[in-house]
Design an enzyme around this catalytic site. Structure first.
Site, PDB file in Angstrom:
ATOM      1  N   SER B  90       6.852  -0.011  -0.593  1.00 43.21           N
ATOM      2  CA  SER B  90       6.749  -1.797  -0.566  1.00 43.21           C
ATOM      3  C   SER B  90       8.795  -1.633  -0.079  1.00 43.21           C
ATOM      4  O   SER B  90       9.270  -1.589  -1.190  1.00 43.21           O
ATOM      5  CB  SER B  90       6.355  -1.714  -1.645  1.00 43.21           C
ATOM      6  OG  SER B  90       5.710  -3.326  -1.642  1.00 43.21           O
ATOM      7  N   HIS B  94      14.621 -10.938   2.767  1.00 41.78           N
ATOM      8  CA  HIS B  94      14.932 -12.065   2.345  1.00 41.78           C
ATOM      9  C   HIS B  94      15.879 -12.176   3.119  1.00 41.78           C
ATOM     10  O   HIS B  94      17.244 -12.131   2.275  1.00 41.78           O
ATOM     11  CB  HIS B  94      14.362 -12.338   0.784  1.00 41.78           C
ATOM     12  CG  HIS B  94      13.079 -12.497   0.702  1.00 41.78           C
ATOM     13  ND1 HIS B  94      12.460 -13.099   0.814  1.00 41.78           N
ATOM     14  CD2 HIS B  94      13.029 -11.976  -0.516  1.00 41.78           C
ATOM     15  CE1 HIS B  94      11.713 -13.146   0.389  1.00 41.78           C
ATOM     16  NE2 HIS B  94      11.177 -12.449  -0.378  1.00 41.78           N
ATOM     17  N   HIS B 104       7.975  -7.670   5.246  1.00 39.19           N
ATOM     18  CA  HIS B 104       7.142  -6.882   4.260  1.00 39.19           C
ATOM     19  C   HIS B 104       6.821  -6.079   4.825  1.00 39.19           C
ATOM     20  O   HIS B 104       5.749  -5.972   5.913  1.00 39.19           O
ATOM     21  CB  HIS B 104       6.210  -8.140   3.571  1.00 39.19           C
ATOM     22  CG  HIS B 104       5.054  -6.915   3.107  1.00 39.19           C
ATOM     23  ND1 HIS B 104       3.837  -6.409   2.870  1.00 39.19           N
ATOM     24  CD2 HIS B 104       5.425  -6.569   1.244  1.00 39.19           C
ATOM     25  CE1 HIS B 104       3.060  -6.392   2.674  1.00 39.19           C
ATOM     26  NE2 HIS B 104       3.943  -5.805   1.805  1.00 39.19           N
ATOM     27  N   ASN B 106       4.787  -2.126   3.904  1.00 35.32           N
ATOM     28  CA  ASN B 106       4.327  -1.247   2.445  1.00 35.32           C
ATOM     29  C   ASN B 106       3.056  -0.254   3.359  1.00 35.32           C
ATOM     30  O   ASN B 106       2.346  -0.235   4.250  1.00 35.32           O
ATOM     31  CB  ASN B 106       3.307  -2.555   1.789  1.00 35.32           C
ATOM     32  CG  ASN B 106       2.142  -1.277   0.234  1.00 35.32           C
ATOM     33  OD1 ASN B 106       1.410  -1.879   0.411  1.00 35.32           O
ATOM     34  ND2 ASN B 106       3.222  -0.527  -0.085  1.00 35.32           N
TER      35      ASN B 106
END
Lengths: 299, 299
Positions: B90, B94, B104, B106
């Site tokens: 995961s 930022h 993001h 995952n």
């Protein structure tokens, strides 16, 4: 049961607190009246970017709904799905000076209605303190005012509600309390309406005497970047608690409340740092070792 | 089913991604190996306060437990309470520059075991992009890489997983998507292990080609206080999503995962402002009107 009397009390409470806080800041709060299509509404009063309060929100709301959300009836699953009304005053103050604790106070009144049976009502509420650079004198003062406010309503109230507060404001994933606690109660409907209403009024009227002396004592203390950084870091815990655990926040979001009013409880400026730990023996470490531990502050 | 092959793939994926990101930042990630008493552990790799990445976390974890938490089995209530193992990579990046989107990704593999019956396994995963000052060119590029990564696994995959992503990364209390989406899938166990594993590898290997060109194009753009303030404000939505809705976060906290590794997804510096709205017609308003709306970016 007198719904109108509770409403008059709550709206008066909001105005009294806002007037005192505005006087301290030397600036008026913004005021938003709102209503929602499903029924009910509220008055949001907020002050941001002040010299004393970096963010201060004092909400009154009175909402109605067709289905009581699960978050409101955690202790009474048999009431879930009933039509309801809920009213309350909720406040969170995030002061700028890291020596002044964040404080939260809430009092609320629920009525769950059903066609065939009598309405069920209950009160809930409490207040709790979240310091950054704490003083034992302040923690003692806050808890003693809570204790004294509850004393006329039975000697067992303060110890029970103090423990309830410790259990409620606890971050399981951090194994850490949110702050140094205070009092918390819910599902209060015994022995009768008059006694429950009086207890709730007692807690609410303890708020200003519990908090203002601490604010006055600490608001002039010097601080710098280090203290602001620690405050921003610790405020992350406040966000974690309110969004992951807080029943009031979840109730508001689930019942279609006004998001901006509900999330006014969140701090204005927050930081997260990976696996940060305070220097052993530092002022920051003291918060963890001496304050974020179970303690009978009123003794 | 070959648990070891999945594990080798995931640990290799983490190392490959961390090596590329560290090369871009010009600095090594911190690396924490951890294990937990209940079984399993992981490797947390994190870089904070970089010039490119204000916070970048790439986690691998492999945990075992006696009771599958409800958050993991939302779509399959019959599996709740089984013993399980879960492994995954995961990551959340930022970036410092508000012109570079947060991203993001995952991928995960679950096995739910039971004494009397056969083990049930499934894959899940995806990636999604959260811009602050967006560019249509970037949104199109990201979605096209997602589409192309899924194309060998069936023409219906991208549209289904794109829609699933839009539905999943949605903040109900804001009536707002988290960003411009991407792809999301869960409970994948058909037609067989080899096909599901290949699809999951395909998505994962799409991550660097989907994100790095955007990062390279935008990392040098000039910005000032205004852009940083808007970034901090919008990051508040990221916190709200991850703590209120995200199944992965809740699974981690409920299953006794390592809190600091799980909450590495939270942004480093965040601001909340009461009832803030962008100037109509401003660059900030464009995010809401042109990007946080349903759109077929790959077309």
């Amino acid at each position: 049961m007198d719904v109108d009397a509770v409403k008059r009390f709550l709206t008066g409470l909001q105005e009294e607190i806002v007037a005192r806080l505005a006087g301290i800041e030397g600036r008026a709060f913004g005021r938003d009246e709102w209503s929602r299509p499903e029924g009910g509404g509220g008055v949001t009063q907020v002050l941001e970017d002040g010299s004393v309060f970096e963010r201060a929100g004092v909400n009154f709301s009175h909402v109605r709904g067709a289905n009581l959300p699960p978050s409101a009836s955690a202790g009474r699953p048999e009431l879930a799905g009933r039509s309801f009304q809920a009213m309350g005053v909720s406040l969170v103050l995030h002061p700028r000076n890291p020596h002044v604790p964040t404080v939260h106070m809430n009092v609320r009144f629920f009525v769950a209605e059903a066609a065939a049976t009598a309405a069920v009502w209950w009160f809930g509420g409490g207040m709790d303190l979240t310091p950054y650079y704490p003083f034992a004198e302040d923690a003692r003062h806050f808890h003693r005012v809570c204790r004294d406010a509850l004393a006329p309503h039975g000697a067992d109230r303060y110890p029970r509600y103090k423990r309830w507060c410790d259990e409620y404001f606890y971050l399981k994933h951090r194994a850490e309390p949110r702050g140094i606690g205070g009092v918390f109660f819910d599902d209060l409907n015994q022995p009768d309406f008059a006694a429950c209403f009086a207890l709730t009024r007692g807690v609410a009227s303890g708020f200003l005497p519990a908090y203002l002396p601490i604010l006055e004592r600490r608001r002039g203390l010097a601080y710098g970047e280090r203290e602001r950084a620690f405050q921003a870091y610790r405020r992350g815990r406040y966000v974690e608690f309110n969004l992951v655990y807080d029943r009031g926040t979840l109730f508001g979001l689930q019942s279609g409340g006004r998001t901006e009013a509900i999330l006014m409880s969140l701090p204005p400026r927050v930081e997260w740092r990976y696996d940060w730990k305070p220097e052993p023996g530092s002022a920051e470490a003291k918060l963890y070792t001496e304050f974020l531990v179970p303690k009978d502050w009123a003794d």
